[in-house]
Design a protein around this motif. Sequence first.
Motif, PDB file in Angstrom:
ATOM      1  N   VAL A 116       0.842  -1.206   0.000  1.00 48.68           N
ATOM      2  CA  VAL A 116       0.000   0.000   0.000  1.00 48.68           C
ATOM      3  C   VAL A 116       0.876   1.254   0.000  1.00 48.68           C
ATOM      4  O   VAL A 116       0.673   2.177  -0.801  1.00 48.68           O
ATOM      5  CB  VAL A 116      -0.950   0.004   1.224  1.00 48.68           C
ATOM      6  CG1 VAL A 116      -1.619   1.353   1.382  1.00 48.68           C
ATOM      7  CG2 VAL A 116      -1.987  -1.100   1.085  1.00 48.68           C
ATOM      8  N   LEU A 117       1.881   1.276   0.898  1.00 40.45           N
ATOM      9  CA  LEU A 117       2.765   2.442   0.975  1.00 40.45           C
ATOM     10  C   LEU A 117       3.548   2.622  -0.323  1.00 40.45           C
ATOM     11  O   LEU A 117       3.679   3.728  -0.843  1.00 40.45           O
ATOM     12  CB  LEU A 117       3.727   2.298   2.162  1.00 40.45           C
ATOM     13  CG  LEU A 117       3.067   2.474   3.534  1.00 40.45           C
ATOM     14  CD1 LEU A 117       4.061   2.193   4.651  1.00 40.45           C
ATOM     15  CD2 LEU A 117       2.507   3.890   3.686  1.00 40.45           C
ATOM     16  N   LEU A 118       4.039   1.507  -0.845  1.00 39.14           N
ATOM     17  CA  LEU A 118       4.820   1.554  -2.083  1.00 39.14           C
ATOM     18  C   LEU A 118       3.980   2.135  -3.229  1.00 39.14           C
ATOM     19  O   LEU A 118       4.421   3.031  -3.955  1.00 39.14           O
ATOM     20  CB  LEU A 118       5.282   0.132  -2.423  1.00 39.14           C
ATOM     21  CG  LEU A 118       6.301   0.010  -3.545  1.00 39.14           C
ATOM     22  CD1 LEU A 118       7.632   0.569  -3.087  1.00 39.14           C
ATOM     23  CD2 LEU A 118       6.461  -1.447  -3.960  1.00 39.14           C
ATOM     24  N   MET A 119       2.750   1.644  -3.355  1.00 40.21           N
ATOM     25  CA  MET A 119       1.869   2.121  -4.432  1.00 40.21           C
ATOM     26  C   MET A 119       1.540   3.604  -4.235  1.00 40.21           C
ATOM     27  O   MET A 119       1.454   4.358  -5.198  1.00 40.21           O
ATOM     28  CB  MET A 119       0.558   1.323  -4.451  1.00 40.21           C
ATOM     29  CG  MET A 119       0.734  -0.133  -4.723  1.00 40.21           C
ATOM     30  SD  MET A 119       1.374  -0.401  -6.345  1.00 40.21           S
ATOM     31  CE  MET A 119      -0.129  -0.707  -7.215  1.00 40.21           C
ATOM     32  N   THR A 120       1.328   4.017  -2.981  1.00 40.51           N
ATOM     33  CA  THR A 120       1.009   5.422  -2.715  1.00 40.51           C
ATOM     34  C   THR A 120       2.168   6.318  -3.123  1.00 40.51           C
ATOM     35  O   THR A 120       1.975   7.344  -3.773  1.00 40.51           O
ATOM     36  CB  THR A 120       0.689   5.630  -1.219  1.00 40.51           C
ATOM     37  OG1 THR A 120      -0.245   4.634  -0.830  1.00 40.51           O
ATOM     38  CG2 THR A 120       0.111   7.002  -0.956  1.00 40.51           C
ATOM     39  N   VAL A 121       3.379   5.902  -2.751  1.00 45.16           N
ATOM     40  CA  VAL A 121       4.552   6.710  -3.091  1.00 45.16           C
ATOM     41  C   VAL A 121       4.697   6.796  -4.607  1.00 45.16           C
ATOM     42  O   VAL A 121       4.886   7.874  -5.178  1.00 45.16           O
ATOM     43  CB  VAL A 121       5.832   6.124  -2.436  1.00 45.16           C
ATOM     44  CG1 VAL A 121       7.077   6.779  -3.016  1.00 45.16           C
ATOM     45  CG2 VAL A 121       5.789   6.324  -0.926  1.00 45.16           C
ATOM     46  N   ILE A 122       4.539   5.666  -5.275  1.00 48.96           N
ATOM     47  CA  ILE A 122       4.704   5.653  -6.732  1.00 48.96           C
ATOM     48  C   ILE A 122       3.624   6.490  -7.412  1.00 48.96           C
ATOM     49  O   ILE A 122       3.899   7.343  -8.258  1.00 48.96           O
ATOM     50  CB  ILE A 122       4.681   4.209  -7.265  1.00 48.96           C
ATOM     51  CG1 ILE A 122       5.984   3.496  -6.895  1.00 48.96           C
ATOM     52  CG2 ILE A 122       4.488   4.192  -8.780  1.00 48.96           C
ATOM     53  CD1 ILE A 122       6.006   2.032  -7.220  1.00 48.96           C
TER      54      ILE A 122
END
Length: 275
Positions: free
Chosen positions: A98-104
């Motif tokens: 979730v965090l990775l997708m948000t950052v991207i």
Amino acid sequence: MPRKAQSSLELALVGLLFVALMILSVAILGKPWRPPVASVHGHGVDLVITYLLVATGVLFVAGHLLLAAFVWRYRGDGPSIHRPIAPRFEWITALVPVLLMTVISEVGVLAIGRPVWGQVYGPPPADAFRAELVGKQFAWTARYPGKDGKLGRTDPKLIDDENQLGLDKDDPAAKDDIVEIGVLRLPQGRPIYLSLRSQDVQHSFSVAAFRVKQDLVPGLVQHARFVPEVAGSYEIACSQLCGLGHYRMRGLVNVMAPHEFDEWLSEQSSWMESY
Ligand code: CUA
């Protein structure tokens, strides 16, 4: 064939297919597939598109490699076993993606896209060249300011066969305006602030080379802001389904060297003179 040898062969085939697909994608995406950019902000638009394609592409490949690894690791036809995992690990495996997708998706796009957004939707620079493009079923009509540098008043009530844009003859700024059907001429390298009006239904001003697309909404004056960077001729395609003739509602943008453009504009007679 023994079972073990067969599954090794299957794995090799699947792996080969996967590698072939990746090579094919890179070969296709590596070739230029967009029309060459002809506006200043267009490079930024392309950068956002490339960023998103690469970011989602890497995630897609990584996800499938992981999936393949799990399929391989837990293959076989023994009984299914339930192995409980620690709640903490479960939380981590849920939150990290979730965090990775948000950052991207949010941070990356905002960092690259914000300056471009400002170039497209921010207030126009004071020295911008202001012209107008009017859409109606199924043609484009351009209007340029005359010697006074101002676009004059228009009123839909004044529209008739001769005065197709409804210009107000009593407005001094409108008298010297220049009107041309089918072609929009613009000076190269100068910021353009284009007013867009529709006289009937919804149309859309779309110039792929400029990476510009803006709807024309009846009753509203919309704007398109861009700096044409490369001289040449580009297609204006209407990109809103606006009726039976939608497919032939095309026009041309001619980006000319600034001195050529000024010369051309000074040679044109006003719409009143050619009335
Ligand atoms: Cu105008 Cu489609």
